[in-house]
Motif scaffolding. Structure first.
Motif, short mmCIF file in Angstrom:
data_model
loop_
_atom_site.label_atom_id
_atom_site.label_comp_id
_atom_site.label_asym_id
_atom_site.label_seq_id
_atom_site.Cartn_x
_atom_site.Cartn_y
_atom_site.Cartn_z
N TYR A 44 5.39 -4.90 11.70
CA TYR A 44 6.34 -4.90 12.81
C TYR A 44 7.18 -6.17 12.77
N ARG A 82 6.47 -0.32 12.80
CA ARG A 82 6.44 0.22 11.42
C ARG A 82 7.76 -0.11 10.71
N THR A 85 9.51 1.39 7.10
CA THR A 85 9.75 2.81 6.79
C THR A 85 11.02 3.05 5.98
N SER A 114 4.95 4.25 16.42
CA SER A 114 5.80 4.81 15.37
C SER A 114 5.25 6.18 15.00
N ASP A 176 10.65 4.55 13.05
CA ASP A 176 10.35 3.14 13.36
C ASP A 176 11.11 2.69 14.61
#
Length: 301
Positions: A44, A82, A85, A114, A176
């Motif tokens: 993150y 996330r 991605t 996410s 995300d």
């Protein structure tokens, strides 16, 4: 008699004032005790604000909490769940993991997450084809309907667009969410969640080689948020929006992200409001006043 009338008038005025105080709109509550978790808990980013830009700041619990305290009129940054991605190295195995943001709001637990392949398709390698009964198809049909292709839903043309989006890893890129704020109206219980995104998705897609072809299918100024999964009060569901307001910010690292604010909502549970101390004092004073008036009347009867 005149004094009694005056006391009653004053009492009525105090009752009205106390009533206004007791029914005044409560302030909005924000998410507290924010923590990051999930099966990809380290994936993150936290964005703070510097001038009119969002900038990456350290991933500390204090920073996570602080950037969530804004609102639609004044966002104070965001937490991207996330964050990897959209990287070329993001694989199918990666798509099985999630990053979550959890906390408490109005005395109840709320988790934002996410999305994984399981959320979109029912599992890694499971039905990804157009027409399957899953979130991917529901969301994509909503997406193309908003883009002006509602008549194509369920046809081969829609299937072609879907396959183009799928092949571009569009579902991964929409998984995300950037959480910019989480607020609750204490009176109605409505929970408002800000998702930072692109104010003009077509322009953003056009500048990305992976989505440049798909961008040609979108109308100018097209808007669409990423998708966020939530769990609250025993319910798990997904939220997204196709309407953005201008956030007044833009990401310093790419010059095109975070300039749109997409607000999504959950019908939360209203908090129990307690009268303010001033209201209670007013009501006590009114009660004393009427008691005194009653005693006065009894003596003169």
């Amino acid at each position: 008699m005149l004094q009694t009338i005056k006391r009653i008038a004053i009492g009525a005025s105090m009752v009205a004032s106390a009533s206004v105080l007791a029914t005044a709109p409560a302030l909005a509550a924000s998410l507290t005790g924010a923590t990051i978790g999930g099966t990809a808990a380290s994936d993150y980013l936290v964005y703070g604000v510097s001038g009119n830009n969002t900038v990456v700041i350290p991933n500390t619990p204090a920073n996570v909490q602080s950037v969530l305290d804004g609102n639609a009129a004044s966002p104070t940054g965001n937490v991207e769940l996330r964050a990897s991605t959209e990287k070329a190295s993001f694989s199918g195995a990666d798509f099985a993991k999630n990053t979550t943001l959890s906390g408490n709001i109005g005395g109840k637990a709320l988790t934002l997450s996410s999305l994984t392949a399981q959320d979109w398709f029912g599992g890694v390698g499971l039905p990804t084809a157009y027409g399957a009964a899953n979130l991917a198809n529901k969301w994509f049909n909503d997406f193309i309907t908003k883009a002006g292709y509602g008549a194509a839903v369920g046809t081969g043309n829609a299937a072609s667009m879907y396959n183009l989006f799928l092949g571009s890893k569009g579902f991964q890129a929409s998984s995300d969410p950037n959480i910019s704020y989480v607020n609750q109206n204490d009176n109605t219980g409505l929970i408002s969640i800000g998702l930072a995104g692109h104010y003009d998705v077509k322009a953003a897609y056009a500048s990305n080689p992976s989505f440049a072809i798909f961008a040609n299918l979108l109308p100018n100024g097209f808007q669409a948020s990423e998708v966020v999964k939530y769990t609250y009060n025993g319910v798990t569901d997904y939220l997204y929006s196709f309407n953005a307001t201008n956030s007044g910010l833009v990401a310093a690292d790419d010059g095109k992200s975070h300039n749109g604010n997409y607000e999504v909502t959950i019908a939360g549970v209203p908090t129990v409001t307690v009268p303010e101390p001033s209201s209670l004092l007013g009501l006590m004073a009114v009660g004393g006043l009427f008691a005194a008036t009653k005693r006065k009347s009894a003596k003169t009867a």
